[in-house]
Scaffold this motif. Sequence first.
Motif, PDB file in Angstrom:
ATOM      1  N   TYR A 171       6.362 -12.087  -8.780  1.00 61.86           N
ATOM      2  CA  TYR A 171       6.541 -10.686  -8.397  1.00 61.86           C
ATOM      3  C   TYR A 171       5.803  -9.827  -9.411  1.00 61.86           C
ATOM      4  N   SER A 172       4.940  -8.985  -8.923  1.00 62.78           N
ATOM      5  CA  SER A 172       4.200  -8.085  -9.796  1.00 62.78           C
ATOM      6  C   SER A 172       3.565  -7.005  -8.936  1.00 62.78           C
ATOM      7  N   LEU A 173       2.901  -6.071  -9.576  1.00 64.66           N
ATOM      8  CA  LEU A 173       2.173  -5.036  -8.842  1.00 64.66           C
ATOM      9  C   LEU A 173       1.101  -5.628  -7.931  1.00 64.66           C
ATOM     10  N   LEU A 174       0.667  -6.854  -8.210  1.00 63.21           N
ATOM     11  CA  LEU A 174      -0.369  -7.499  -7.401  1.00 63.21           C
ATOM     12  C   LEU A 174       0.191  -8.564  -6.467  1.00 63.21           C
ATOM     13  N   GLU A 175       1.450  -8.901  -6.624  1.00 59.75           N
ATOM     14  CA  GLU A 175       2.062 -10.002  -5.863  1.00 59.75           C
ATOM     15  C   GLU A 175       3.439  -9.567  -5.386  1.00 59.75           C
ATOM     16  N   ALA A 259      12.521  -1.617 -12.619  1.00 63.37           N
ATOM     17  CA  ALA A 259      13.217  -0.644 -11.778  1.00 63.37           C
ATOM     18  C   ALA A 259      13.429  -1.129 -10.353  1.00 63.37           C
ATOM     19  N   ARG A 260      12.871  -2.291 -10.001  1.00 65.25           N
ATOM     20  CA  ARG A 260      12.999  -2.764  -8.617  1.00 65.25           C
ATOM     21  C   ARG A 260      14.439  -3.210  -8.358  1.00 65.25           C
ATOM     22  N   PRO A 286      10.562   3.832 -18.712  1.00 63.19           N
ATOM     23  CA  PRO A 286      11.026   4.446 -17.458  1.00 63.19           C
ATOM     24  C   PRO A 286       9.862   4.671 -16.504  1.00 63.19           C
ATOM     25  N   LEU A 287      10.113   4.462 -15.229  1.00 66.70           N
ATOM     26  CA  LEU A 287       9.083   4.683 -14.219  1.00 66.70           C
ATOM     27  C   LEU A 287       8.984   6.183 -13.929  1.00 66.70           C
ATOM     28  N   PRO A 288       7.802   6.779 -14.074  1.00 70.07           N
ATOM     29  CA  PRO A 288       7.683   8.224 -13.844  1.00 70.07           C
ATOM     30  C   PRO A 288       7.959   8.584 -12.389  1.00 70.07           C
ATOM     31  N   PRO A 289       8.505   9.755 -12.130  1.00 70.00           N
ATOM     32  CA  PRO A 289       8.721  10.202 -10.744  1.00 70.00           C
ATOM     33  C   PRO A 289       7.412  10.208  -9.964  1.00 70.00           C
ATOM     34  N   GLY A 290       7.457   9.660  -8.765  1.00 70.58           N
ATOM     35  CA  GLY A 290       6.273   9.615  -7.913  1.00 70.58           C
ATOM     36  C   GLY A 290       5.425   8.378  -8.085  1.00 70.58           C
ATOM     37  N   ALA A 291       5.642   7.618  -9.174  1.00 67.93           N
ATOM     38  CA  ALA A 291       4.791   6.450  -9.430  1.00 67.93           C
ATOM     39  C   ALA A 291       4.975   5.377  -8.366  1.00 67.93           C
ATOM     40  N   GLU A 292       6.190   5.188  -7.882  1.00 60.97           N
ATOM     41  CA  GLU A 292       6.442   4.142  -6.894  1.00 60.97           C
ATOM     42  C   GLU A 292       5.638   4.375  -5.629  1.00 60.97           C
ATOM     43  N   GLN A 293       5.576   5.607  -5.174  1.00 61.92           N
ATOM     44  CA  GLN A 293       4.814   5.910  -3.955  1.00 61.92           C
ATOM     45  C   GLN A 293       3.326   5.699  -4.181  1.00 61.92           C
ATOM     46  N   VAL A 295       1.997   3.551  -6.297  1.00 65.02           N
ATOM     47  CA  VAL A 295       1.802   2.098  -6.331  1.00 65.02           C
ATOM     48  C   VAL A 295       1.711   1.543  -4.916  1.00 65.02           C
ATOM     49  N   ASP A 296       2.613   2.002  -4.037  1.00 65.74           N
ATOM     50  CA  ASP A 296       2.630   1.502  -2.655  1.00 65.74           C
ATOM     51  C   ASP A 296       1.318   1.780  -1.930  1.00 65.74           C
ATOM     52  N   ARG A 297       0.648   2.840  -2.298  1.00 65.30           N
ATOM     53  CA  ARG A 297      -0.637   3.151  -1.650  1.00 65.30           C
ATOM     54  C   ARG A 297      -1.740   2.204  -2.104  1.00 65.30           C
ATOM     55  N   ILE A 298      -1.607   1.686  -3.314  1.00 61.45           N
ATOM     56  CA  ILE A 298      -2.632   0.770  -3.834  1.00 61.45           C
ATOM     57  C   ILE A 298      -2.353  -0.663  -3.393  1.00 61.45           C
ATOM     58  N   VAL A 299      -1.095  -1.089  -3.516  1.00 59.54           N
ATOM     59  CA  VAL A 299      -0.684  -2.440  -3.093  1.00 59.54           C
ATOM     60  C   VAL A 299       0.563  -2.264  -2.223  1.00 59.54           C
ATOM     61  N   PRO A 300       0.425  -2.323  -0.910  1.00 55.82           N
ATOM     62  CA  PRO A 300       1.559  -2.045  -0.018  1.00 55.82           C
ATOM     63  C   PRO A 300       2.704  -3.033  -0.210  1.00 55.82           C
ATOM     64  N   PRO A 301       3.929  -2.603   0.067  1.00 57.02           N
ATOM     65  CA  PRO A 301       5.087  -3.492  -0.036  1.00 57.02           C
ATOM     66  C   PRO A 301       4.900  -4.770   0.779  1.00 57.02           C
ATOM     67  N   GLY A 302       5.324  -5.883   0.202  1.00 53.28           N
ATOM     68  CA  GLY A 302       5.258  -7.165   0.894  1.00 53.28           C
ATOM     69  C   GLY A 302       3.913  -7.848   0.875  1.00 53.28           C
ATOM     70  N   SER A 303       2.897  -7.201   0.309  1.00 56.40           N
ATOM     71  CA  SER A 303       1.548  -7.777   0.333  1.00 56.40           C
ATOM     72  C   SER A 303       1.311  -8.691  -0.865  1.00 56.40           C
ATOM     73  N   SER A 304       0.272  -9.494  -0.761  1.00 51.05           N
ATOM     74  CA  SER A 304      -0.051 -10.452  -1.813  1.00 51.05           C
ATOM     75  C   SER A 304      -1.555 -10.479  -2.051  1.00 51.05           C
ATOM     76  N   LEU A 305      -1.954 -10.259  -3.282  1.00 52.97           N
ATOM     77  CA  LEU A 305      -3.362 -10.385  -3.658  1.00 52.97           C
ATOM     78  C   LEU A 305      -3.629 -11.684  -4.409  1.00 52.97           C
ATOM     79  N   LEU A 306      -2.570 -12.347  -4.864  1.00 51.35           N
ATOM     80  CA  LEU A 306      -2.749 -13.529  -5.701  1.00 51.35           C
ATOM     81  C   LEU A 306      -2.332 -14.835  -5.050  1.00 51.35           C
ATOM     82  N   GLY A 307      -1.630 -14.782  -3.922  1.00 53.02           N
ATOM     83  CA  GLY A 307      -1.278 -15.998  -3.208  1.00 53.02           C
ATOM     84  C   GLY A 307      -0.373 -16.941  -3.953  1.00 53.02           C
TER      85      GLY A 307
END
Length: 311
Positions: A171-175, A259-260, A286-293, A295-307
């Motif tokens: 689990y990561s920003l890329l996975e 924070a997840r 701490p995760l800054p306000p708005g950062a989660e949204q 992040v989702d635009r760069i790597v959508p929820p449930g997606s995988s770049l690393l397999g």
Amino acid sequence: MTGPDLGRLGLGGWLFGWETPADEARTLMARALDHGVTYFDTANNYGSGESERILGAFLAPVRDQVLIGTKVYAPFGPDEADRGLSARAVRRAVDGCLERLGTDRIDVLHLHRPDPAVPESETAEALGELIRTGKVRHLATSTFRGPQIDRLQNALTDRSLPTAILDQAPYSLLEREVEAAAADALRSWDMHLTVWSPLGEGLLTGKYRDPSAPGRLRRWGPEQQQRLRDGAQAAARLGDLAAGYGLTLPQLALGWLAARPLVSTVLAGARTLDQLDTYLDGVATPLPPGAEQEVDRIVPPGSSLLGHYAT
């Protein structure tokens, strides 16, 4: 949730005994203990068993103050049957883990990967014996998908055995595949989630932004180069996002994970003290306000770049 509190950060020992020599591993564990880390994670195949030996010997004086997790599934002997999740393999593998760790119990025993060749009922019977004899305190899975979690948990429940308390997943920003592959089952069974490769095999450290930077990923074969390119491109965008918030990329990556809602423990696969300090700092960011949204635009929820679920 059931089970022991593993803490926000645990120390992973997958590099101990091969990339991280024993003396450096001991220094890392000492630093982790000094910072309140109480969960230490290894596996029967890390460093061909050397990780368990190093970890167990160092933690012996504080054994009652820490929690040790290890894993079975990988081959541990020359016989074809010395692998997987058959009853025989699980029993024999656990005995080997206990001997290398120099302890009388495993606090958290993970099934390192699903074994489609073995019925869950057979594995459950062996796990029940290990629980009853006190060799294993708590059960867990690792990189299981939702239906695989369900089948194992049902097999345990059918035998009035304790169910698995957590899954250890990539689990990561890329996975983010775990969000689609296992989240529903984790919530259904009230399971914790511990995270491996939280910095995306190093891509989220920021160092690979330099095309000439050395590192493990440079040794990936040709079939993995697309994975490296996709991950590096997304990591560069995430690095720009982090900088816009006045954060480093690891701070954003680890603060986001901490924070997840699914995540209970992030495993630090650190090789150096500086890397361990990066993890300690990151999970406390701490995760800054708005950062989660963003992040989702760069790597959508449930997606995988690393397999990683295919590994």
